[in-house]
Design a protein around this motif. Structure first.
Motif, PDB file in Angstrom:
ATOM      1  N   VAL A 269       0.815  -1.222   0.000  1.00 54.98           N
ATOM      2  CA  VAL A 269       0.000   0.000   0.000  1.00 54.98           C
ATOM      3  C   VAL A 269       0.845   1.267   0.000  1.00 54.98           C
ATOM      4  CG1 VAL A 269      -1.748   1.304   1.269  1.00 54.98           C
ATOM      5  CG2 VAL A 269      -1.900  -1.188   1.166  1.00 54.98           C
TER       6      VAL A 269
ATOM      7  N   LEU B  79       2.643   1.907  -3.350  1.00 54.04           N
ATOM      8  CA  LEU B  79       1.718   2.251  -4.434  1.00 54.04           C
ATOM      9  C   LEU B  79       1.196   3.678  -4.247  1.00 54.04           C
ATOM     10  CD1 LEU B  79      -0.322  -1.095  -4.720  1.00 54.04           C
ATOM     11  CD2 LEU B  79       1.592  -0.338  -6.167  1.00 54.04           C
ATOM     12  N   LYS B  80       0.925   4.039  -3.000  1.00 55.22           N
ATOM     13  CA  LYS B  80       0.409   5.373  -2.703  1.00 55.22           C
ATOM     14  C   LYS B  80       1.452   6.442  -3.060  1.00 55.22           C
ATOM     15  CE  LYS B  80      -0.372   8.290   1.156  1.00 55.22           C
ATOM     16  NZ  LYS B  80      -0.201   8.445   2.582  1.00 55.22           N
TER      17      LYS B  80
ATOM     18  N   SER C 225       1.825   6.634  -6.859  1.00 50.64           N
ATOM     19  CA  SER C 225       0.644   7.243  -7.462  1.00 50.64           C
ATOM     20  C   SER C 225       0.667   8.752  -7.276  1.00 50.64           C
ATOM     21  CB  SER C 225      -0.604   6.624  -6.818  1.00 50.64           C
ATOM     22  OG  SER C 225      -1.765   7.293  -7.242  1.00 50.64           O
TER      23      SER C 225
END
Lengths: 393, 393
Positions: free
Chosen positions: B44, B47-48, B51
């Motif tokens: 998580v 990816l955060k 992004s």
């Protein structure tokens, strides 16, 4: 290894437009060929903030498998948004989220068409949809476009024929490629014919919210009272196409079958895109957002039309769209269209040859499609001047 | 309105598993029914961060339309990752990004199968793939699974038959639903037969990187030297399934046709997911990441196997997988399998009845599938005890 392809896919060629899109990477090319929304309209800051917030609060909701029909919160927000002016979701309807509205064309024709079944389309029409229908074995029957929508006599002749078509595919608002809007009278007449002959309608409305002139016209879906109309609502043009999110609305029996088709295709649409769009729809004053978009498209469209009036040959004709992204230009007989398009590319301006949009792309055609949403003002002025000069050569 | 569906979609039912997934929303149900990766393995934070960074530096790259074949940077990163131990991309191959590997099943069978064409599958096999093939008109021919892969005599009998199958669908690593790994000898023998009879192989490898026991075995794709093998590589199990990203590798002539199928389906895979995954693959020590995943899966699998040994009836049999997410349990004749599964649900434990995975789901079947990746340790202990008690009733 010599590959033997299925009958239904064998006749489908790679999209002429997507081949042109690849050419757009040439920075010297001014492209009026694509169908991309104006990237300056993307709500980047809002999407970023929402995405970040979702990662902070419920990351698993966007990373784990979702259900095929779509994220509940997005479906709710989308239905609310789509229903703000008219009733597009009826009591008997089901709703499914798709990975762009292109999937709706594919799934509906896959579920309805055996090889050789007929699908009625506007002639010309959106190439991606025509290819989706063909790739599922459908035979296209094109109906001539008039200034206010398809020719009703031709339509009735086809609907009353021995082989009943499986559905009629229509883009009533600022059609791709012509920019033509089907009048209310014709929408009603088309629906009456569909009802009389019990033929489904697939109403594709990707551009409806990009209206910048004249009043909105009710969708055919809103006129339907017996489950004859399937409605395709895209979020590509009003939020962002790279997210690949659309909504399919239609009779629940039909949607149940299309859900099976989606289950066997991509299981469900990207979960992040659905969650971010749900929050965006809920948190945004969409009327303000859309007004901003419409102003951008209106300015670009009007600039292109003004420049065309100045630069194009007077024996050339074109449509004046009330919204959307496209203008349809028809050359006088003295100019060979394919040759003109080829020379335009040589002079670094890309447009799409009109024959690509017909049920039979070998038919002679004098038209080409111009897109005004993607190019900058400078590109519009320069590109139109180049095209104009080629007409006078 | 009475809808008449196409022949090819009419026989395809909604996935039994996805119906079970919906039931998983009942918080009291302990589900061994799904096939979700362990959500605690999702990266998580990375990816955060990625992004967010993409939104800051190049938002249009994830919001504008992309190309059908896939984002160049993701393709490059994916090929590099997939090629780290063996050669799965050959000189003659094309590569296309898909929205999950389910799309590969759909596009390949759409491009190759006319109605009535044969597709060979392991019996039992992954239901989603079987449904995709059926939805494109294929007739399934199941080959019995043995402890080291399919029965070769049966396979040759089918390949040498009058009607040559279009392709053979295989999941050589920790197969869904059986957990069985096809041995190197059998992979070689299957490839030799495919070559002899010039029949394509679709090698589906969603679980290969989830190996937690014994040594890796070369893929059939790596053995191929003439473009007979199409390879499906999924990122759902090693990054996150909600992102819907997979990679299809196969002979460029075949991939060109599948690109047309994708163009007419979803145009391209969600651009954000591709960009985020590209950066994730480039910035992550994937061996460390995978080791972490493998440890989670190993612990869960071993716990389930230990509890089964303690709780299940001694006349019950099951597979011991080297990786993946599934254990295949076969009940003794004295227990009626469908009745057992029904009673298990009544006692709030969900497993998938084995007949769902066969070419003909009406065949009598004594097996069911158990998933160990989704439940918690507590759920594994409690759920296995409940199933065990039901066996002794």
């Amino acid at each position: 290894m010599n590959f033997e392809f299925s009958n239904r896919i064998s006749g489908v060629k790679a999209s002429a437009i997507r081949e042109i899109l690849k050419m757009m990477n040439d920075p010297e090319i001014i492209s009026f060929g694509g169908g991309n929304p104006a990237s300056e309209t993307f709500p980047v800051e809002q999407l970023k903030r929402i995405s970040d917030d979702i990662f902070n609060t419920c990351p698993n909701s966007i990373l784990e498998y979702g259900i095929t029909e779509g994220d509940g919160s997005f479906k709710k927000a989308a239905i609310e948004f789509l229903s703000r002016h008219e009733t597009v979701v009826k009591d008997y309807d089901g709703v499914m989220v798709t990975s762009g509205s292109q999937q709706i064309m594919d799934f509906l024709s896959k579920c309805l068409c055996n090889e050789g079944d007929l699908v009625v389309c506007e002639n010309p029409s959106f190439l991606g949809a025509l290819n989706a229908f063909k790739s599922n074995g459908a035979k296209l029957v094109g109906i001539d476009m008039e200034d206010d929508g398809i020719n009703l006599e031709q339509l009735e002749a086809v609907l009353s024929g021995v082989q009943k078509p499986k559905f009629i595919y229509l883009i009533p608002n600022f059609q791709n490629p012509t920019g033509i809007t089907t009048s209310l009278e014709k929408r009603q007449a088309i629906y009456t014919l569909a009802k009389k002959y019990q033929v489904l309608i697939l109403e594709d409305n990707p551009y409806g919210d990009l209206r910048f002139r004249n009043d909105a016209i009710p969708s055919i879906k809103s006129l339907d009272d017996e489950g004859l109309v399937v409605y395709a609502a895209s979020f590509s043009k009003i939020i962002a196409p790279g997210m690949r999110v659309a909504v399919m609305i239609g009779h629940q029996d039909l949607l149940a079958k299309c859900t099976v088709a989606k289950q066997t295709n991509d299981v469900h649409t990207n979960a992040w895109a659905q969650s971010v769009m749900a929050r965006f729809l809920n948190e945004t004053d969409m009327e303000v957002h859309l007004k901003k978009l419409q102003a951008v498209y209106e300015q670009k469209c009007n600039l292109m039309l003004e420049e065309m009036k100045k630069q194009f040959s007077p024996d050339c004709k074109w449509t004046i769209p009330d919204g959307g992204m496209f203008i349809w230009v028809t050359l006088p007989e003295r100019i060979d269209m394919p040759e003109f398009v080829k020379r335009a590319v040589e002079h670094k301006v890309a447009v799409v040859p009109g024959n690509a949009f017909y049920d039979d792309d070998n038919k002679p055609c004098q038209s080409f499609r111009m897109n005004f949403s993607t190019p900058t003002n400078e590109q519009i002025i320069k590109g139109v001047a180049i095209l104009g000069a080629l007409m006078h050569d």
